[in-house]
Scaffold this motif. Structure first.
Motif, PDB file in Angstrom:
ATOM      1  N   TYR A 202      -0.739   4.168   0.791  1.00 52.44           N
ATOM      2  CA  TYR A 202      -1.563   5.119   1.532  1.00 52.44           C
ATOM      3  C   TYR A 202      -0.685   5.922   2.495  1.00 52.44           C
ATOM      4  CZ  TYR A 202      -5.076   7.083   4.612  1.00 52.44           C
ATOM      5  OH  TYR A 202      -5.836   7.953   5.351  1.00 52.44           O
TER       6      TYR A 202
ATOM      7  N   SER B 272       0.827  -1.204   0.000  1.00 54.02           N
ATOM      8  CA  SER B 272       0.000   0.000   0.000  1.00 54.02           C
ATOM      9  C   SER B 272       0.864   1.258   0.000  1.00 54.02           C
ATOM     10  CB  SER B 272      -0.900   0.017   1.237  1.00 54.02           C
ATOM     11  OG  SER B 272      -1.551   1.262   1.368  1.00 54.02           O
TER      12      SER B 272
ATOM     13  N   LEU C 236      -7.675   1.432   1.767  1.00 55.00           N
ATOM     14  CA  LEU C 236      -7.425   2.861   1.586  1.00 55.00           C
ATOM     15  C   LEU C 236      -6.551   3.144   0.364  1.00 55.00           C
ATOM     16  CD1 LEU C 236      -6.847   3.883   5.310  1.00 55.00           C
ATOM     17  CD2 LEU C 236      -8.918   4.162   3.936  1.00 55.00           C
ATOM     18  N   ASP C 237      -6.126   2.099  -0.343  1.00 55.14           N
ATOM     19  CA  ASP C 237      -5.334   2.262  -1.564  1.00 55.14           C
ATOM     20  C   ASP C 237      -5.928   1.371  -2.647  1.00 55.14           C
ATOM     21  OD1 ASP C 237      -3.526   2.457  -3.600  1.00 55.14           O
ATOM     22  OD2 ASP C 237      -1.803   1.694  -2.485  1.00 55.14           O
TER      23      ASP C 237
ATOM     24  N   ASP D 124      -5.029  -3.121   0.861  1.00 53.32           N
ATOM     25  CA  ASP D 124      -5.352  -2.021   1.757  1.00 53.32           C
ATOM     26  C   ASP D 124      -6.592  -1.322   1.210  1.00 53.32           C
ATOM     27  OD1 ASP D 124      -5.550   0.197   3.355  1.00 53.32           O
ATOM     28  OD2 ASP D 124      -3.552   0.969   2.943  1.00 53.32           O
TER      29      ASP D 124
END
Length: 206
Positions: free
Chosen positions: A35, A33, A70-71, A68
């Protein structure tokens, strides 16, 4: 330090690792990731480990890798047991048995430093002793690699870093009387020499 993280776009993990005699790894795109990373060139940036040994790099990569939420570019695939695969490697010089290693002939160019050539030959010999098959191959577009890198990296960097204009993101320079001056002052104060040189390759002294 036992281990550290780096961000690698065009070698910023691997080159320092080689200079310092430690292990540096740039993972494949999406394996780790990004992020929280300030994006420079999104299609090239990766987060990876800097460690004292290959085993530590495998251990840290096993912790970092994985999907992830968030990514959106992170890979939704199971994470291999990198450290376990190292431990399971056969003893007696066959740790790389079954692995094919490509050796591009274009990388052995005129002007290559003799020490680099010697170290490369030693690494190739070590791979062969460990059971790997080393195959010489050709990457005919190698001559254009640096030019392609700078076209892609500078274009993406300009887009990604445009948000750091003193209005919403990052620092804000003082003393500007107009918005264009605010942009110039903020970026001049907030960006380092390397970033400026890559965004403005013809104005490296900015």
């Amino acid at each position: 330090a036992l281990a550290a993280l780096g961000s690698d776009t065009g070698g910023s993990i691997r080159q320092p690792a080689s200079f310092c005699g430690c292990v540096g790894l740039k993972p494949s795109y999406g394996r780790v990731s990004r992020y929280g990373l300030v994006a420079y060139a999104s299609s090239l940036d990766q987060i990876g480990p800097l460690t004292r040994s290959v085993e530590d790099a495998a251990l840290l990569l096993g912790v970092l890798a994985g999907r992830d939420p968030l990514d959106a570019t992170s890979l939704d695939e199971p994470v291999p047991d990198y450290r376990g695969e190292l431990a399971a490697a056969p003893a007696g010089g066959g740790a790389l048995r079954g692995l094919r290693v490509g050796l591009p002939r274009e990388y052995h160019v005129a002007g290559l430093h003799p020490d680099v050539a010697a170290r490369t030959a030693a690494a190739v010999a070590a791979c062969r002793r460990a059971g790997a098959t080393v195959v010489e191959l050709s990457l005919p577009h190698t001559a254009y690699a640096v030019a392609a890198y700078y076209i892609l990296a500078t274009a993406e960097a300009s887009a990604n870093l445009a948000r750091f204009d003193g209005v919403r993101y990052g620092r804000r320079a003082e003393g500007a009387d107009a918005v264009e001056e605010l942009y110039d002052r903020t970026r001049a104060a907030g960006f380092g020499k390397e970033v400026k040189a890559n965004i403005y390759p013809c104005e490296a002294k900015v």
